[in-house]
Write an enzyme that holds these catalytic residues in place. Structure first.
Site, PDB file in Angstrom:
ATOM      1  N   GLY A 205       0.880  -1.337   0.043  1.00 42.71           N
ATOM      2  CA  GLY A 205       0.066   0.012   0.037  1.00 42.71           C
ATOM      3  C   GLY A 205       0.891   1.372   0.051  1.00 42.71           C
ATOM      4  O   GLY A 205       1.902   1.260   0.755  1.00 42.71           O
ATOM      5  N   GLU A 455      -3.511  -8.426   6.912  1.00 43.23           N
ATOM      6  CA  GLU A 455      -2.970  -8.530   8.186  1.00 43.23           C
ATOM      7  C   GLU A 455      -3.239 -10.060   8.929  1.00 43.23           C
ATOM      8  O   GLU A 455      -3.499 -10.252  10.035  1.00 43.23           O
ATOM      9  CB  GLU A 455      -3.980  -7.583   9.061  1.00 43.23           C
TER      10      GLU A 455
HETATM   11  C1  LIG Z   1      -5.708  -4.486  -0.910  1.00 42.34           C
HETATM   12  C2  LIG Z   1      -4.444  -5.153  -0.251  1.00 42.34           C
HETATM   13  C3  LIG Z   1      -3.567  -4.576   0.618  1.00 42.34           C
HETATM   14  C4  LIG Z   1      -2.327  -4.887   1.053  1.00 42.34           C
HETATM   15  N1  LIG Z   1      -1.520  -4.302   1.814  1.00 42.34           N
HETATM   16  C5  LIG Z   1      -0.418  -4.721   1.967  1.00 42.34           C
HETATM   17  C6  LIG Z   1       0.819  -3.950   2.621  1.00 42.34           C
HETATM   18  O1  LIG Z   1       0.724  -2.868   2.583  1.00 42.34           O
HETATM   19  N2  LIG Z   1       2.059  -4.578   2.853  1.00 42.34           N
HETATM   20  C7  LIG Z   1       2.129  -5.828   2.751  1.00 42.34           C
HETATM   21  O2  LIG Z   1       3.130  -6.401   2.996  1.00 42.34           O
HETATM   22  N3  LIG Z   1       1.045  -6.723   2.549  1.00 42.34           N
HETATM   23  C8  LIG Z   1      -0.155  -6.287   2.057  1.00 42.34           C
HETATM   24  N4  LIG Z   1      -1.080  -7.043   1.602  1.00 42.34           N
HETATM   25  C9  LIG Z   1      -1.107  -8.341   1.539  1.00 42.34           C
HETATM   26  C10 LIG Z   1      -1.911  -9.159   2.457  1.00 42.34           C
HETATM   27  O3  LIG Z   1      -1.314  -8.887   3.937  1.00 42.34           O
HETATM   28  C11 LIG Z   1      -1.608 -10.625   2.092  1.00 42.34           C
HETATM   29  O4  LIG Z   1      -2.720 -10.754   0.905  1.00 42.34           O
HETATM   30  C12 LIG Z   1      -2.471 -11.945   3.307  1.00 42.34           C
HETATM   31  O5  LIG Z   1      -1.281 -11.732   4.171  1.00 42.34           O
HETATM   32  C13 LIG Z   1      -2.737 -12.972   2.630  1.00 42.34           C
HETATM   33  O6  LIG Z   1      -1.751 -13.651   1.834  1.00 42.34           O
HETATM   34  P1  LIG Z   1      -2.059 -14.085   0.192  1.00 42.34           P
HETATM   35  O7  LIG Z   1      -2.683 -13.235  -0.153  1.00 42.34           O
HETATM   36  O8  LIG Z   1      -0.437 -14.710   0.119  1.00 42.34           O
HETATM   37  O9  LIG Z   1      -2.723 -15.390   0.438  1.00 42.34           O
HETATM   38  P2  LIG Z   1      -2.090 -16.994   0.801  1.00 42.34           P
HETATM   39  O10 LIG Z   1      -1.352 -17.141   1.960  1.00 42.34           O
HETATM   40  O11 LIG Z   1      -1.857 -17.357  -0.821  1.00 42.34           O
HETATM   41  O12 LIG Z   1      -3.773 -17.552   1.272  1.00 42.34           O
HETATM   42  C14 LIG Z   1      -4.707 -18.277   0.237  1.00 42.34           C
HETATM   43  C15 LIG Z   1      -5.588 -19.054   0.930  1.00 42.34           C
HETATM   44  O13 LIG Z   1      -5.055 -20.131   1.219  1.00 42.34           O
HETATM   45  C16 LIG Z   1      -5.474 -20.359   2.597  1.00 42.34           C
HETATM   46  N5  LIG Z   1      -4.387 -20.955   3.294  1.00 42.34           N
HETATM   47  C17 LIG Z   1      -3.122 -20.493   3.344  1.00 42.34           C
HETATM   48  N6  LIG Z   1      -2.464 -21.291   4.192  1.00 42.34           N
HETATM   49  C18 LIG Z   1      -3.098 -22.136   4.457  1.00 42.34           C
HETATM   50  C19 LIG Z   1      -3.045 -23.388   5.361  1.00 42.34           C
HETATM   51  N7  LIG Z   1      -1.976 -23.575   6.107  1.00 42.34           N
HETATM   52  N8  LIG Z   1      -3.934 -24.296   5.530  1.00 42.34           N
HETATM   53  C20 LIG Z   1      -5.104 -23.938   4.899  1.00 42.34           C
HETATM   54  N9  LIG Z   1      -5.371 -22.882   4.206  1.00 42.34           N
HETATM   55  C21 LIG Z   1      -4.436 -21.944   3.979  1.00 42.34           C
HETATM   56  C22 LIG Z   1      -5.751 -19.029   3.184  1.00 42.34           C
HETATM   57  O14 LIG Z   1      -6.898 -19.383   4.033  1.00 42.34           O
HETATM   58  C23 LIG Z   1      -6.391 -18.385   1.903  1.00 42.34           C
HETATM   59  O15 LIG Z   1      -7.764 -18.610   1.869  1.00 42.34           O
HETATM   60  C24 LIG Z   1      -2.319  -6.405   0.981  1.00 42.34           C
HETATM   61  C25 LIG Z   1      -3.196  -7.090   0.332  1.00 42.34           C
HETATM   62  C26 LIG Z   1      -4.368  -6.362  -0.043  1.00 42.34           C
HETATM   63  C27 LIG Z   1      -5.454  -7.423  -0.873  1.00 42.34           C
END
Ligand SMILES: Cc1cc2nc3c(=O)[nH]c(=O)nc-3n(C[C@H](O)[C@H](O)[C@H](O)COP(=O)(O)OP(=O)(O)OC[C@H]3O[C@@H](n4cnc5c(N)ncnc54)[C@H](O)[C@@H]3O)c2cc1C
Ligand SMILES: Cc1cc2nc3c(=O)[nH]c(=O)nc-3n(C[C@H](O)[C@H](O)[C@H](O)COP(=O)(O)OP(=O)(O)OC[C@H]3O[C@@H](n4cnc5c(N)ncnc54)[C@H](O)[C@@H]3O)c2cc1C
Lengths: 681, 681
Positions: A205, A455
């Site tokens: 962000g 988060e």
């Molecule tokens: C609009 C927006 C703003 C953001 N801003 C920031 C920012 O400023 N800085 C920053 O660093 N990040 C930022 N993020 C990132 C955000 O923190 C991540 O998207 C979040 O931590 C989830 O990680 P991921 O997207 O990789 O999902 P993933 O980890 O890939 O998860 C995908 C799915 O898999 C499932 N899953 C994952 N692990 C497991 C498990 N062990 N067992 C079962 N199910 C599992 C989850 O439940 C989820 O439904 C932002 C994201 C968005 C969308």
């Protein structure tokens, strides 16, 4: 807040404007049974510090649009959210409410007021959280004296910063990130590199267009005896854009993540490094450092523990999300409830029936109002717990940090999940007009949706909460003291509880919920211990069932206990009585929605009677529901076109519609309508 | 469709493109246990006519953007949706697939193909439904020979039309609309007036900027013996814009409803009349007419019946919504499932675990896949029932029309409600990347959300379904034949059924669900009959409980029975077996999600065992799930950036991101970042 409630009340009412006493409003208030200002006093006491100060400053800014009138293109939205935080922060400095130094002292206290911005404009609120809650706070928590000026520049907005943890390939499992920071002792620099596509930092962000600086998490590599040795994830603070041109430095490629489901007012971006060199002092070195000649030094031996420390201040985000999410559900419910006090459909032809008089509509809205009111109190308490614990957050052996981590994990997950379905229900309860942008539901839903993901993904967080409870059971079995929020484990309920009590008795019902939490925890622990495939496999296989039930019951119990404690602070009889009704309704619906457990616990015939209890509660709440929406401290401008307190729905809605650009103009492409026919001229 | 499945398969595969055999795809397909083309053959047999022809035409249009790359401003989106339907329809004419006259013969056959457009672009699909399903169809159903040319002009797109039923104040209760049409025999005209603010027609699709003509519903007033007498709601077809200037005529004020939660590619508008005069022939006079001297004539005495007739063709919209909604859930699930076959998070550090291998993730996605697969078959059957009944839709005594009305009401409600939570779950299952616009979930969710509201609010429709069932019970009690879909009432189950059967036996489980439907219907009827406040009050008070359960069980039973009938058409053993597994999983989750009923029906210990059955089914489906997504007939371009069949997620996603305008450019407002600091230059 130190402010007296009288002043708070005055300030808020100023913001709320005057409710012209419409016919509908008079009718609604005439049936109320409780004292409004006493109710406000009790509730507002639970609010975080700064709540009202923030609103006061906003009210003094000019040209801040009503969010429900405010629809613009991505680029303009981003400009506005940047402009808003700069103006608002400067206003706070100007009025002497705070200084950069004071903010740096206690960033969260500043932020917890700012999050009330959410109900004005979600992008602005997020912009604040990125700048203060993520960028500045990481510098403060992970940096040392050496980074003080950088921190102050962030707090004064001389520097706009961003927080780069997530990568294309790693969000939940951030220990697996791929960006490397390799120390080069010849130049005393770290060299940043993104080795793969999935290593690109993503979703950051304020990165795409605004930030001067970034906090970047990377795998630290040190040369030890001629070997590159990985030391795990570390954070660095570094400039990414040239302040002469506001373009990125050589070795840094920055781009835009593009359109999103919502929150387009935040410029989320991606960043890729290629041999980008930053000074040794960029390392935020509170828990580990690298000497000039490249020796790695730390007082914390375990990599896991170091990583845990560097993540622990992030719980704050979850605490705030719990609050925001329960707040925007209540905001949505207030809109839908007020609309229903005006909207009529079907019924006697001289005057059709109010939506609010349909039992189905009451069920759809009031049961959820009760639920989120209970959540709201739970979240307000959590904010206070967080604030209190903050100075000793990273103290060795401070158990409270662990409690808050587990509690904020389940709160964030369960509150925001249920809020999502509630806001959706409110949208639908307003029919077509709920689909209008001007009703605000689109914005609210898109914002809340994110709460399940950022988060920390909510499912992953729930697992952390589960581990905390399972740990608690082990402690309880060993006769050790169980941590706060797990007191119910001492009930050691191993057989399903049976309820023979009184359905009007809050204490007895609360006991049943505590027994349920205890029973479900023991049931899950037993299932895990006896699991054929072993504990690890069991932990995965039982996620959708036993373990989820265990966390959910923990969450229910925490909210109920918080609410009961809150009730004891309410002196006014009329107020306590209406709040009790909300809790009772919440008990009934929770029981009725969980037949899997409660059919057995109550017995089928008592279970069937829940419907009667629910209907009775709905009838009672019907009389008070509009006044209850006035107890909530939301300013009028966060209520959209349909939800203002004066219940003047249609006029305001039409005004909003007509304020839309080009509303009665011919479209530029009008000739297209004559493709298959001749235009007659 | 008359087309052989081979040709269909070829055409679709052409559209699907070639799946480069990636490592992930090879691994996934290696565990599959069924024959893909046999499965496709069985499933595609159930699709509506025109499905593949439509796709073929689209594939020949150039410059139609991939919807996941396509984000534009409201005005541009509207232009594009108009342009798209004109080009596509003209292409169909050009290729000889149809002519305006043929469309006019059977509008729904044309439309049921067009709705497959949904997966390309929802606004275009809606634009079609407005033009053909609402505007043209109303002229056809309610008009007479006199309106034939108007109908043909609509079908050829010489005239762009809209359908004006809803007003600011009346959506569900359209019998209460306020616009008046008063006959003036001196000029042989009707005079249209909008007497109040709430009388403004509102939400009318294609009105704000495109339409030349409107079908307008208004309260008809006739002068009888010097008195203005109301004759109820009637429909008129009339020009609203001057074809010379494309601006509205004097006496007509037209405006834009502005921004919406979604579907901004449709120009919903509002319209207000002031003494606007239209010729006598504007009245769509199939069921009632006004003679030149102002005498009202009708063969149908009851106003209610006339109104019912004029609304009955609207069931078609609900039929299509059921199909679209189940289709877009499966589309969403396919995206999320394919993404999960690539995405890894946590687990062993050499290669992290696939999301698809987490039991929780399987539970979240596969149980819903099974549910919507069952819905999909139910909806496809409903489309066929509708098509078959269409020629005799308004025949006196045609019971089938009533069945379809009740069935389409419950299907539309229950399918689109459950789809909403499924699409939301898919969004969340893709984590942050699911929040990207390019994943398509935002568009899909916003479109599906509307399904709860338009073409009749889903709660109100459910009540219609309830009345049908209650009527069926009365018939059954009198020993009369019960209508189709209510056969289960003959079980006359008045005590709660108990299941001692085999959990692998579809017939026995189906019987339990039929008994449940019968029991819950009788339970609701009994509760109503014995209701203290009387039947009418009971009908309102029991909406959230007994009556909803009754409809929901009806819906389940219909879908299960449809699926069982479908299974008998599947010859291939391997295919039947996998489809059976889907139905079984759907049984288990339905039971486990309704403990209120099934704890008692199964007994607590059998109920607890459901979890094991679910986990076992998930494990089996895991092997086949990617191939199952290939059985669905969705073209690749409707799968967004994350969901293509080749499982090449990250490359395509990055391409999408980088295609966004200005992706690495400096923002126009960049100097704002230097408000609180000096720009260094
Ligand atoms: C609009 C927006 C703003 C953001 N801003 C920031 C920012 O400023 N800085 C920053 O660093 N990040 C930022 N993020 C990132 C955000 O923190 C991540 O998207 C979040 O931590 C989830 O990680 P991921 O997207 O990789 O999902 P993933 O980890 O890939 O998860 C995908 C799915 O898999 C499932 N899953 C994952 N692990 C497991 C498990 N062990 N067992 C079962 N199910 C599992 C989850 O439940 C989820 O439904 C932002 C994201 C968005 C969308
Ligand atoms: C994008 C969009 C496009 C549209 N396009 C068109 C169009 O082209 N032409 C057209 O004529 N219309 C159109 N509509 C209007 C649409 O058909 C109506 O919105 C719909 O019929 C619902 O009516 P309403 O909005 O008045 O909701 P209401 O009838 O006001 O319903 C509001 C809420 O009250 C509840 N409720 C209503 N009655 C009862 C009851 N008796 N008991 C309990 N609860 C009740 C409902 O469940 C609902 O949640 C469109 C709407 C939208 C949003």
């Amino acid at each position: 807040s130190n402010m007296s409630h009288e002043i708070a009340l005055k300030r808020l009412n100023m913001l709320k404007g005057h409710f012209r006493p419409s016919k509908d409003l008079k009718r609604e208030l005439s049936t109320s049974t409780f004292n409004l200002s006493k109710a406000q006093e009790s509730l507002w006491n639970t609010l975080p510090a700064n709540y009202f100060e923030t609103f006061e400053c906003i009210s003094e800014l000019h040209g801040i649009p009503d969010p429900s009138l405010y629809n613009a293109e991505k680029d303009e939205l981003r400009k506005d959210s940047n402009e808003f935080i700069i103006r608002l922060t400067n206003k706070m400095f100007e009025k002497g409410f705070t200084t950069p130094e004071k903010i740096a002292e206690n960033i969260d206290a500043f932020n917890s007021g700012m999050i009330s911005l959410g109900s004005f404009n979600f992008a602005t609120c997020t912009r604040y959280l990125v700048q203060y809650g993520l960028y500045c706070k990481t510098i403060k928590n992970l940096g040392t004296e050496r980074h003080h000026q950088e921190l102050i520049d962030g707090c004064s907005l001389k520097t706009l910063g961003c927080f780069g943890l997530t990568e294309m390939g790693h969000g939940s499992n951030v220990r697996g990130i791929e960006i490397t920071a390799t120390y080069d002792k010849t130049t005393k620099e770290f060299i940043l590199n993104s080795p793969t596509k999935t290593a690109i930092k993503f979703w950051i962000g304020a990165l795409a267009k605004s930030a001067h600086n970034a906090v970047i998490f990377a795998q630290l590599y040190i040369n030890e005896n001629g070997q590159k040795v990985r030391k795990g994830v570390h954070a660095f603070v570094l400039p990414i854009r040239d302040r002469m041109t506001h373009t990125s430095f050589p070795g840094v490629e920055i781009g835009d993540c593009g359109y999103k489901k919502g929150l387009n007012g935040i410029d989320n971006g991606w960043i890729k490094f290629e041999d980008y060199r930053i000074p040794r002092e960029s390392l935020l070195n509170r828990f580990a450092d690298v000497t000039e000649d490249g020796v790695y030094q730390t007082a914390i031996e375990s990599e896991g523990k170091r990583f845990g420390n560097s993540m622990s201040s992030l719980s704050g985000g979850r605490v705030f999300i719990s609050r925001m999410s329960s707040e925007i559900s209540l905001q949505s419910l207030s809109i839908a409830i007020r609309y229903a006090a005006v909207r009529r459909q079907f019924g006697p032809s001289d005057e059709e029936t109010l939506l609010l008089d349909y039992p189905l509509h009451q069920y759809r809205l009031f049961t959820r109002f009760a639920e989120h009111f209970v959540h709201y109190l739970g979240a307000n308490r959590l904010v206070k717990m967080w604030d209190k614990n903050l100075p000793k957050l990273l103290d060795e052996g401070n158990e409270q940090t662990e409690v808050i981590h587990a509690l904020s994990s389940s709160m964030k997950a369960f509150v925001s999940w249920s809020s999502q379905s509630t806001i959706d229900e409110c949208r639908k309860a307003c029919g077509g007009h709920g689909y209008s942008f001007y009703s605000l539901f689109a914005n609210i839903l898109n914002f809340n949706d994110l709460h399940a993901t950022w988060e920390g993904d909510s499912h992953v967080l729930t697992m952390q909460n589960q581990k905390f409870i399972l740990n608690g059971i082990r402690k309880a079995l060993k006769g050790k003291k169980v941590p706060e929020t797990l007191e119910y484990l001492s009930l050691a309920q191993t057989t399903p509880p049976a309820f023979k009590g009184d359905f009007e008795n809050i204490d007895e019902l609360a006991k049943l919920f505590a027994q349920r939490a205890s029973f479900l925890a023991n049931k899950a622990a037993k299932a895990l211990n006896e699991y054929e495939g072993g504990f690890e496999q069991g932990f995965l296989d039982l996620q959708s069932f036993e373990l989820k039930d265990m966390s959910s019951a923990y969450h229910d119990n925490y909210c109920i206990e918080t609410f009961r404690a809150f009730l004891t602070t309410v002196d006014d009889e009329s107020v306590r009585s209406i709040f009790e009704k909300l809790l009772l309704l919440n008990f009934y619906t929770k029981m009725h929605n969980d037949g899997n457990f409660f059919v057995a616990a109550l017995g089928l015939s008592q279970f069937e009677k829940l419907k009667k209890h629910i209907n009775k509660s709905l009838k009672h709440l019907r009389k008070n529901i509009i006044l209850l929406t006035q107890v909530l401290p939301f300013p009028e401008r966060s209520m959209g076109a349909l939800g203002h307190g004066d219940l003047q729905v249609y006029d305001r809605y039409l005004q909003h519609i007509k304020a839309c650009k080009g509303v009665t103009e011919r479209a530029s492409w009008w000739k297209l309508a004559y493709t298959n026919s001749e235009q007659k001229n």
